[in-house]
Design an enzyme around this catalytic site. Structure first.
Site, short mmCIF file in Angstrom:
data_model
loop_
_atom_site.label_atom_id
_atom_site.label_comp_id
_atom_site.label_asym_id
_atom_site.label_seq_id
_atom_site.Cartn_x
_atom_site.Cartn_y
_atom_site.Cartn_z
N HIS A 192 -7.24 7.00 11.26
CA HIS A 192 -6.15 6.06 11.06
C HIS A 192 -6.41 4.75 11.77
CE1 HIS A 192 -3.43 8.20 8.56
NE2 HIS A 192 -3.74 9.31 9.21
N CYS A 229 -11.67 3.56 -4.78
CA CYS A 229 -10.52 2.98 -4.10
C CYS A 229 -10.38 3.50 -2.68
CB CYS A 229 -9.23 3.23 -4.89
SG CYS A 229 -8.79 4.96 -5.02
#
Lengths: 561, 92
Positions: free
Chosen positions: A187, A486
């Site tokens: 993250h 993506c």
């Protein structure tokens, strides 16, 4: 000069002073008693005072927040001085337990009660535990957990950042991110790229840096140096100059010889979409629809969804917008959809699979997307996440047709989908590679684990081979059905060249990376890209693949990437 | 002892934002107020100023709760609290 070396995950060079993210609050020992110098009444008074301090700090943060996070912070502030929480702790103090241990146990039983209530309440259990940790920190006189508050901008050093930390990370205050743990797909990396902050992850030893230490961070090279001098200042100046050329993307992704590779943006809502359009994105390659659903107790209505989707579509008239249907589960649980007690959420009911356990949500979402698309100037494509089989792809395509959506596709994130890409493309009109999950599942390595950062690299030759296989599937179907990327891989300008060489048709990334990817892509011909892809495919490991390709791209040095 | 019944109007029931607003309002009163589900015995009633108690009460939309208080101004206070519960706070 002391140096630390890690993995550079977001380019940029900067000098600044360090602030450590406070360590998680440790549990007060079981059976910890009041110290002899303190009476139960004094301990109770200090507990009440600490809870009031925590409450007013949380109220202050709530006042500065907006929307859903404001509501959560307001509720959390009330919990900090909640009679139920405090009374139980006061009773324990009366029996001689220390204030720290008392609030710890009281918090645990309240959290357990909420957890047992399930659903939305179970999620609030985390808030109680956060409040408990803050009160213990206050009692001990140590900094509260969470991102430090500071008036001066600083370089944030942490073990790793959690998705929740993004809410409190102020990009005006944080100059760069450095973590001892985490990997290229953690993250921390995703947050850094989205905010355009230089970042180095998996740099062992940085936990020992003292607050206020001046360091130089190079987010491309992955290095952190203590006590920077004139050399580092020159490097920072050179980066600032290069950053100016990198600031603009001309709106057409192509190789040096004119092979077009549309560069699209990953967006999570209308605000993102407008920003991405301003930065020259040629469309949206990934619209994360979770933004409509997260932090909600109940499913949003079709009308609410239509409004939200239309906001994104309107930003891209005449351009492609690929909508990913709800990707809940694993690191994005939703109270009305997912079971948070699964022993292994990454391998559990997530993505498209939630349609098995909660049928109807996906159907209503497709109806909402179709309604928003019907009178929109954008060209709307739809894809499902976490598709593992040909049948799932066929079922999803059928659902799209029923809803009136013309261009269905699926994401390739599970290795089984890459292996059978030709058959899957027999059922749908396009596929999009989600390289973060594809890497995690191919290498069987949790994305969040710093210790496995080396395994968890999209440069792993095995991952690149699966991408090549996916493209081969498209070629077998007559090339009319495109393969896009993506995942975070597309935002790495070096890897982007390799992906184009492998035959990927479009790249979708965080909008801030468009200019860097566009600039590097324009420096190579398609044949060169193909040659570099072969170099990477035949490398022995991820490091060698990356090093080999970097060595062949002189523009990287020039741009400080 | 004053006592008032109220029907929960918020769509999500008495938790999240509606519970925060209600608990904060009770917290500002000089008197103690308890809350319980209509069907529950009086001794199960909980501290209405505790958001954690409100959350554990599990009062859904349409549930009927009983508010109780003693002392000066109890009637007026309960009237005001009933109004909060019978407003769809989620819609605002």
């Amino acid at each position: 000069m002391q140096n630390f070396s890690g993995v550079g995950v977001s380019p940029g060079r900067i000098i600044g002073s360090v602030r450590q993210m406070p360590k998680p609050v440790s549990e007060p020992p079981v059976g910890e008693r009041l110290s002899s110098s303190m009476t139960a009444d004094e301990a109770t008074a200090s507990l009440r005072a600490a809870s009031k301090v925590v409450q007013s700090e949380l109220q202050g943060r709530a006042a500065a927040a907006t929307g859903a996070s404001k509501a959560v912070l307001e509720a959390t502030a009330l919990m900090a001085a909640d009679p139920m929480l405090i009374k139980a702790a006061v009773k324990l103090i009366a029996t001689g337990t220390s204030a720290e241990r008392a609030i710890w146990e009281s918090g645990a039983s309240v959290a357990e009660m909420l957890h047992n209530l399930g659903g939305y309440m179970a999620d609030r259990a985390t808030d109680v535990l956060d409040v408990r940790a803050r009160i213990v920190a206050e009692l001990r006189g140590v900094p509260a957990p969470g991102i430090p508050q500071s008036t001066e901008p600083f370089i944030l050093v942490a073990e790793d950042l959690a998705p929740a930390d993004t809410a409190t990370l102020d990009p005006a205050k944080v100059l760069a991110l450095v973590t001892s743990g985490g990997g290229p797909q953690s993250h921390t990396a995703i947050i850094a790229r989205a905010l355009g902050l230089p970042a180095v992850v998996a740099a062992p030893g940085v936990d020992e840096l003292v607050d206020g230490t001046e360091v130089y961070v190079d987010g491309a090279a992955g290095t952190v140096s203590v006590n920077p001098g004139a050399d580092e200042q020159a490097l920072v100046a050179a980066w600032l100059l290069a950053a100016e050329t990198l600031a603009v993307f001309d709106g057409t992704g192509s190789t040096a010889d004119g092979h077009l590779v549309p560069l699209l943006a990953n967006v999570g809502g209308a605000v993102d979409a407008v920003k991405a359009a301003e930065l020259g994105a040629q469309g949206v390659g990934l619209l994360r629809t979770e933004f409509c659903f997260l932090e909600r107790d109940t499913e949003p209505t079709i009308d609410e969804q239509v409004v939200a989707y239309r906001g994104v579509f309107d930003a891209f008239p005449g351009k492609k917008v690929v909508v990913r249907t709800l990707d809940a589960g694993a690191d994005k649980p939703l109270p009305f959809l997912t079971d948070t007690t699964e022993p292994n959420p990454s391998l559990g009911v997530r993505g498209y699979r939630t349609d098995l356990t909660t049928p109807g949500v996906l159907k209503r979402q497709l109806t909402a997307i179709a309604t928003a698309a019907a009178d929109s100037p954008a060209e709307v494509w739809v894809m499902a996440p976490m598709i593992a089989t040909v049948d799932e792809a066929a079922d999803f395509a059928a659902m799209c047709r029923v809803a009136g959506l013309k261009i269905p596709g699926v994401m390739v994130e599970v290795p089984s989908a890459a292996l059978l890409a030709d058959r899957i493309l027999g059922e749908v009109d396009f596929v999009s590679l989600g390289t973060n999950d594809l890497t995690q599942y191919t290498m069987a390595a949790d994305r969040q684990l710093g210790t496995l950062a080396a395994l968890n690299s999209p440069w792993q030759p095995a991952v690149l081979h699966l991408i090549k296989l996916t493209v081969a599937g498209s070629i077998a179907q007559g090339k009319s059905k495109p393969v896009g990327v993506c995942g975070e891989a597309a935002a790495d300008p070096v890897l982007a060249v390799v992906l184009v060489g492998l035959g990927v048709a479009t790249l979708s990334m965080t909008a801030r990376s468009l200019s860097a990817v566009g600039a590097v892509l324009k420096s190579v011909t398609l044949d060169e890209a193909k040659r570099l892809a072969e170099l990477a495919l035949s490398a022995r490991n991820a490091d060698e693949a990356r090093t080999r390709v970097r060595a062949e791209l002189p523009i990287l040095e020039k741009l400080g990437l | 002892m004053s006592e008032r019944k109220a029907t929960i109007a918020s769509r999500v029931g008495l938790h999240a934002r509606p519970a925060s607003i209600f608990a904060a309002a009770v917290g500002e009163l000089p008197i103690e107020v308890t809350i319980g589900l209509e069907a529950d015995p009086v001794e199960d009633a909980m501290d209405a100023s505790s958001i954690l108690s409100l959350m554990s009460l599990g009062a859904a939309n349409g549930a009927v709760v009983v508010l109780r208080a003693e002392g000066e101004g109890a009637d007026e206070a309960l009237e005001a609290l009933v109004k909060i519960l019978e407003t769809d706070l989620d819609a605002e």
